[in-house]
Design a protein around this motif. Sequence first.
Motif, mmCIF file in Angstrom:
data_model
loop_
_atom_site.group_PDB
_atom_site.id
_atom_site.type_symbol
_atom_site.label_atom_id
_atom_site.label_comp_id
_atom_site.label_asym_id
_atom_site.label_seq_id
_atom_site.Cartn_x
_atom_site.Cartn_y
_atom_site.Cartn_z
ATOM 1 N N LEU A 66 71.549 15.511 -98.234
ATOM 2 C CA LEU A 66 70.610 14.951 -99.206
ATOM 3 C C LEU A 66 71.244 14.847 -100.587
ATOM 4 O O LEU A 66 71.230 13.776 -101.214
ATOM 5 C CB LEU A 66 69.345 15.821 -99.267
ATOM 6 N N TRP A 67 71.803 15.953 -101.057
ATOM 7 C CA TRP A 67 72.347 15.946 -102.415
ATOM 8 C C TRP A 67 73.623 15.106 -102.492
ATOM 9 O O TRP A 67 73.865 14.433 -103.495
ATOM 10 C CB TRP A 67 72.625 17.369 -102.885
ATOM 11 N N GLY A 68 74.438 15.126 -101.457
ATOM 12 C CA GLY A 68 75.626 14.272 -101.452
ATOM 13 C C GLY A 68 75.263 12.801 -101.452
ATOM 14 O O GLY A 68 75.918 11.980 -102.116
ATOM 15 N N SER A 69 74.187 12.444 -100.736
ATOM 16 C CA SER A 69 73.743 11.051 -100.722
ATOM 17 C C SER A 69 73.255 10.619 -102.091
ATOM 18 O O SER A 69 73.533 9.502 -102.548
ATOM 19 C CB SER A 69 72.622 10.875 -99.689
ATOM 20 N N LEU A 70 72.513 11.530 -102.742
ATOM 21 C CA LEU A 70 72.057 11.198 -104.088
ATOM 22 C C LEU A 70 73.230 11.050 -105.048
ATOM 23 O O LEU A 70 73.203 10.197 -105.950
ATOM 24 C CB LEU A 70 71.084 12.271 -104.586
ATOM 25 N N LEU A 71 74.262 11.874 -104.861
ATOM 26 C CA LEU A 71 75.460 11.741 -105.701
ATOM 27 C C LEU A 71 76.147 10.397 -105.447
ATOM 28 O O LEU A 71 76.596 9.728 -106.395
ATOM 29 C CB LEU A 71 76.423 12.888 -105.421
ATOM 30 N N ILE A 72 76.240 9.996 -104.191
ATOM 31 C CA ILE A 72 76.841 8.697 -103.857
ATOM 32 C C ILE A 72 76.052 7.571 -104.510
ATOM 33 O O ILE A 72 76.629 6.652 -105.121
ATOM 34 C CB ILE A 72 76.893 8.521 -102.324
ATOM 35 N N ILE A 73 74.731 7.637 -104.394
ATOM 36 C CA ILE A 73 73.899 6.604 -105.025
ATOM 37 C C ILE A 73 74.078 6.636 -106.536
ATOM 38 O O ILE A 73 74.137 5.584 -107.197
ATOM 39 C CB ILE A 73 72.421 6.811 -104.642
ATOM 40 N N GLY A 74 74.185 7.836 -107.100
ATOM 41 C CA GLY A 74 74.360 7.948 -108.551
ATOM 42 C C GLY A 74 75.655 7.328 -109.026
ATOM 43 O O GLY A 74 75.676 6.598 -110.035
ATOM 44 N N ILE A 75 76.760 7.600 -108.314
ATOM 45 C CA ILE A 75 78.049 7.025 -108.714
ATOM 46 C C ILE A 75 78.019 5.506 -108.591
ATOM 47 O O ILE A 75 78.457 4.781 -109.488
ATOM 48 C CB ILE A 75 79.186 7.620 -107.869
ATOM 49 N N ALA A 76 77.503 5.030 -107.464
ATOM 50 C CA ALA A 76 77.442 3.584 -107.258
ATOM 51 C C ALA A 76 76.537 2.916 -108.287
ATOM 52 O O ALA A 76 76.858 1.844 -108.830
ATOM 53 C CB ALA A 76 76.947 3.289 -105.846
ATOM 54 N N ALA A 205 64.049 18.489 -95.192
ATOM 55 C CA ALA A 205 64.862 17.866 -96.246
ATOM 56 C C ALA A 205 65.741 18.897 -96.939
ATOM 57 O O ALA A 205 66.906 18.635 -97.257
ATOM 58 C CB ALA A 205 63.952 17.166 -97.260
ATOM 59 N N THR A 206 65.192 20.116 -97.145
ATOM 60 C CA THR A 206 65.972 21.180 -97.781
ATOM 61 C C THR A 206 67.137 21.594 -96.893
ATOM 62 O O THR A 206 68.263 21.824 -97.366
ATOM 63 C CB THR A 206 65.079 22.384 -98.088
ATOM 64 N N THR A 266 64.328 7.038 -102.803
ATOM 65 C CA THR A 266 63.161 7.454 -102.025
ATOM 66 C C THR A 266 63.440 7.377 -100.529
ATOM 67 O O THR A 266 62.994 8.239 -99.762
ATOM 68 C CB THR A 266 61.955 6.580 -102.375
ATOM 69 N N ALA A 267 64.194 6.364 -100.097
ATOM 70 C CA ALA A 267 64.519 6.249 -98.678
ATOM 71 C C ALA A 267 65.390 7.413 -98.223
ATOM 72 O O ALA A 267 65.226 7.914 -97.098
ATOM 73 C CB ALA A 267 65.223 4.916 -98.416
ATOM 74 N N VAL A 268 66.304 7.874 -99.089
ATOM 75 C CA VAL A 268 67.141 9.026 -98.750
ATOM 76 C C VAL A 268 66.285 10.267 -98.547
ATOM 77 O O VAL A 268 66.459 11.021 -97.577
ATOM 78 C CB VAL A 268 68.205 9.253 -99.859
ATOM 79 N N PHE A 269 65.324 10.515 -99.439
ATOM 80 C CA PHE A 269 64.426 11.669 -99.291
ATOM 81 C C PHE A 269 63.617 11.572 -98.002
ATOM 82 O O PHE A 269 63.467 12.553 -97.256
ATOM 83 C CB PHE A 269 63.497 11.762 -100.503
ATOM 84 N N LEU A 270 63.080 10.391 -97.730
ATOM 85 C CA LEU A 270 62.244 10.239 -96.537
ATOM 86 C C LEU A 270 63.061 10.390 -95.262
ATOM 87 O O LEU A 270 62.574 10.984 -94.281
ATOM 88 C CB LEU A 270 61.547 8.876 -96.569
ATOM 89 N N LEU A 271 64.273 9.877 -95.247
ATOM 90 C CA LEU A 271 65.109 10.044 -94.051
ATOM 91 C C LEU A 271 65.499 11.499 -93.861
ATOM 92 O O LEU A 271 65.507 12.014 -92.739
ATOM 93 C CB LEU A 271 66.357 9.165 -94.172
ATOM 94 N N ALA A 272 65.876 12.171 -94.966
ATOM 95 C CA ALA A 272 66.270 13.576 -94.858
ATOM 96 C C ALA A 272 65.112 14.452 -94.414
ATOM 97 O O ALA A 272 65.315 15.445 -93.690
ATOM 98 C CB ALA A 272 66.812 14.064 -96.207
ATOM 99 N N GLY A 273 63.889 14.126 -94.825
ATOM 100 C CA GLY A 273 62.735 14.932 -94.439
ATOM 101 C C GLY A 273 62.045 14.468 -93.186
ATOM 102 O O GLY A 273 61.115 15.137 -92.710
ATOM 103 N N GLY A 274 62.469 13.362 -92.618
ATOM 104 C CA GLY A 274 61.786 12.838 -91.439
ATOM 105 C C GLY A 274 62.593 12.922 -90.165
ATOM 106 O O GLY A 274 62.043 12.799 -89.071
ATOM 107 N N THR A 275 63.922 13.122 -90.264
ATOM 108 C CA THR A 275 64.785 13.153 -89.079
ATOM 109 C C THR A 275 65.796 14.268 -89.246
ATOM 110 O O THR A 275 66.282 14.532 -90.361
ATOM 111 C CB THR A 275 65.508 11.802 -88.896
#
Length: 846
Positions: A66-76, A205-206, A266-275
Amino acid sequence: MTKGPAPAGPFSRPGRYRAAISQPDPQPPARPGLGTFAGVFTPSILTILGIILFLRLGFVVGNAGLWGSLLIIGIATLVSVLTSISLSAIATNIQVKGGGDYYLISRTLGAEFGGALGIVLFLAQSVSVAFYAIGFAEVTTGLLGFDEPIVTQFVALAAVLLLGLLAYAGADVATRFQFVIMAALVLALGSFYLGAVGDFELGRATDAGGPLVDGVPFWTVFAIFFPAVTGFTQGVSMSGDLRDPARSLPRGTFTAVGISTVVYVTAVFLLAGGTEQGELAVDAGEAMRDLSFFGPLVVAGVVAATLSSAMASFLGAPRILQSLAGDRIFPGLAPFARGSGPTGNPRRAVLLSAGIAIVTIGLGSLDGIAPVVSMFFLISYGLLNYATYFESRAKSPSFRPTFRFFHHRLSLAGTIAAVAVMLAINPYAAVAAAAVLYLLYRYVASKRGPDRWADATSAHHFQRAKESISALSAEVEHPRNWRPQIVSFSADPERRARLLRFSSWLEGGSGLAATFQIVQGEGVEARRETAQAQADLHAQIDELGLDLYGRAVLAEDALPAVPVIVQSFGLGRLGANTVLFGWPETEGVERRLAYVGALRELTRLGNHVVALASDAERWAAVEATPRRSRRIDVVWADNDTGRLALLMTYLCTRTRFWAVAGLRVVVSGDGADVRGVLDEARIRAEVVVIPDDDPGTIAAACDGASMVLVPMRLREGEMLDLEGRPLAPLMERLPLGAGILAGRPVDLVAQPDTGSVGELASAEQAVGEARRRLAILERQLATAESELGELSERKPGRLVTAEEVDAAEQRAEDVQRRVLKARVRLAEAEDEVEALTEAQRRSAGP
């Protein structure tokens, strides 16, 4: 008193004036074209929310966490936002026309960068059409149960043909098709959010916060995700079809980047908490479909995403090519500049883009060139940021963007971020893309014709020149740093051509050369003649192909104006130090007096002077001499003029014309001293000893030389040799020759730590030592005076003898005398530093 009629004019009829101001000005007709939503936001958002969102975002979350994905989105997103800021600054500073990134970069960095980038962007976007078409075909054939490659290729081909027809019809038709795709995309995202919110678990998600053990490395995941954000400049490619580019580009681009960032986060959060994270690590789009409220809508979204991305590239690529062709950078592309209809739809370029896409589909495997294509987009972002930084740092008065949130450091950060992302994704592909761009840059630079537009290069060069002149003026002058800065004067075009060639020899690629033509007279006709002389002078310099500067000036009398022109020439340290004339042709006494008077005044001002004696016959003889048979002779004089002549001879050999010429030094008497000078000066030359310095002897010794440099002296109205004899008879007997007189000292053997620089350093060191010595003595004086004060107080219970008091007084007096001497030495040292500094300031080299 009766008033006369009101004067004619705009205020002479008040009723008419009131009527004029009471009526609103007619509004200009609206410019045809696309608005912000259709022309910028829609193609950008549809490309960003593309196939990566639906097919690869689960894979990103599963491997990076989750946090790595947010970092990737942040850099991009950081790269996107910084580039959008630069884009907005340029778009609000110039009138943006068709061509998108190519137009913005070419109008800022010049045709070389723009032309190179335009070609690679056109190819990259054309190939991208094939990428997205194949992605569409793979999804479609997978749903239908076909897995044969040939079927996938046929479906991709059909998609290219369909999209090509829409692009051929025009941007308006294609944009209406994009609205249909937009609707499908909104429904797909709505279905996903509606279903995923119900399945979201915070604990899951956590648990997925960190990267997966033994998962795909971070930067590999980043490389897979980053193409998702490369669509934010799709709207820029439509710049020529926009109704108001300056308004639409910033608003549409930032809105697309902002909304897409919210969707991805938001999609990253939902995917991390849904699967479960392990399932996401191998996900290829199933997770989003399974979490959605109605799975087929997500499938429709995937289809819409691939088609929308392909459509955006199909609209952007032809417009880049059309703008590039219209600029005539590549003459072979000229047919593609033609457009169709009122909006200039680039139909020929559409056909070429379709052809490239079809060929790419036919090749089958795209894995080899896909990374390089991605690099081209990143290079365009880096160049767009750098172009904005480049123009801002040039500090041109014309750079006045209305976009308020711009700062040149943000553009520099965007440039660095783009380069860093390139290297992180694939360093080999980054180098390959940069190499292709560089080769195209060199090709355009070698083939370019006259400038067709004004870019920021001129402002950049001006700013760098200003900074360099300021830095040069702050440097300490030293004989080792002397460079010839030559100003020549001539009115006759034929003589001037020889003079200019000669000045380029003396300059030897080490300094600079300029020429002046003085037009005598005053009034309108004289000013008109001066303007024509300026144009003729520039034309002659261009014809000769010389690297020098020319200026025609107006003056009542030529020779008295020469010292004034020489003194006012240049900026800072870039002033004249050598003045070149043709040998005086007239025998008139007054004219000769004025000529020699001007030379004497120039030497008094610290300038070297050179008088070239040549005619068409002697010049032609020099040019006809084979290169290896050419020879330069110097008549030696053991003074500054002789050393200057020797240095100028050496500088001539730095030019191609004299590169293999022989050098000789002609000296009367003993040649040992001259050989020593040559060794110390590191100049290779043959020493020729003659019995005397009679003009006939010198002329005989110089027989066979191509050019001879002769030291001279000046006397009232006369140019003399070193023995005081008229120099003209000798110059007539020589081949191409020049008389030389030094106007200031010349040092050929100066070392870095010698001369005034070394003296100043030693003097400053002496000041420092004197200050330290004075500080020590002042502390000793304070101690001695304190001891004397204690003895003088005669405290109760302590016996103080007269001898002790006398000794203390003596010590205090001795220290006081040494303090006074130290203060004198410090003052003397400071005076020496001041004198040496002033001498350096007034000095102008050798």
